[in-house]
Design a protein around this motif. Structure first.
Motif, PDB file in Angstrom:
ATOM      1  N   SER A 109       0.825  -1.210   0.000  1.00 53.55           N
ATOM      2  CA  SER A 109       0.000   0.000   0.000  1.00 53.55           C
ATOM      3  C   SER A 109       0.859   1.259   0.000  1.00 53.55           C
ATOM      4  N   THR A 137       1.321   3.666  -3.278  1.00 58.47           N
ATOM      5  CA  THR A 137       0.841   5.034  -3.079  1.00 58.47           C
ATOM      6  C   THR A 137       1.946   6.043  -3.370  1.00 58.47           C
ATOM      7  N   SER A 184       1.294   8.563  -6.420  1.00 55.33           N
ATOM      8  CA  SER A 184       1.155   9.985  -6.094  1.00 55.33           C
ATOM      9  C   SER A 184       2.297  10.800  -6.699  1.00 55.33           C
ATOM     10  N   PHE A 186       0.945  12.356  -0.639  1.00 56.44           N
ATOM     11  CA  PHE A 186       1.267  10.988  -0.263  1.00 56.44           C
ATOM     12  C   PHE A 186       0.655  10.629   1.083  1.00 56.44           C
ATOM     13  N   ALA A 214      -3.072  10.303   0.705  1.00 56.75           N
ATOM     14  CA  ALA A 214      -3.423   9.086  -0.035  1.00 56.75           C
ATOM     15  C   ALA A 214      -3.204   7.834   0.812  1.00 56.75           C
ATOM     16  N   CYS A 215      -2.210   7.848   1.690  1.00 57.20           N
ATOM     17  CA  CYS A 215      -1.979   6.699   2.575  1.00 57.20           C
ATOM     18  C   CYS A 215      -3.147   6.482   3.526  1.00 57.20           C
ATOM     19  N   SER A 230      -5.292   4.465   1.132  1.00 54.69           N
ATOM     20  CA  SER A 230      -4.764   3.219   0.552  1.00 54.69           C
ATOM     21  C   SER A 230      -4.486   2.131   1.590  1.00 54.69           C
TER      22      SER A 230
END
Length: 79
Positions: free
Chosen positions: A22, A26, A30, A52, A55-56, A59
């Motif tokens: 993940s 990511t 990204s 990032f 998005a983490c 994700s």
């Protein structure tokens, strides 16, 4: 003196794999999308880090939800 290596359980290894996949996917996505959309400028790393981390937050939980489902349903092809 000997060093004993701690054995990890299968569940621990699977959890670590999902986390690392993940995070690395990511980071790649990204960074790649930001590079394509805005190019690499002086503020690229700051913008990338901000995107990032956001998005983490999506994700990693979705990885823990989706990966076990995918594994469960693809096991049918093995048997």
């Amino acid at each position: 003196m000997t060093v004993q290596h701690k054995k990890f359980t299968k569940l621990m290894v699977q959890a670590l794999e999902i986390l690392l996949i993940s995070v690395f996917s990511t980071a790649t996505m990204s960074g790649g999308i930001l590079w394509i959309k805005q190019g690499i400028g002086q503020d690229f790393l700051f913008l990338w880090l901000k995107e990032f981390l956001l998005a983490c937050c999506i994700s990693i939980p979705s990885g823990y939800l989706i990966v076990p489902l995918v594994v469960h349903y693809t096991k049918r092809f093995k048997e």
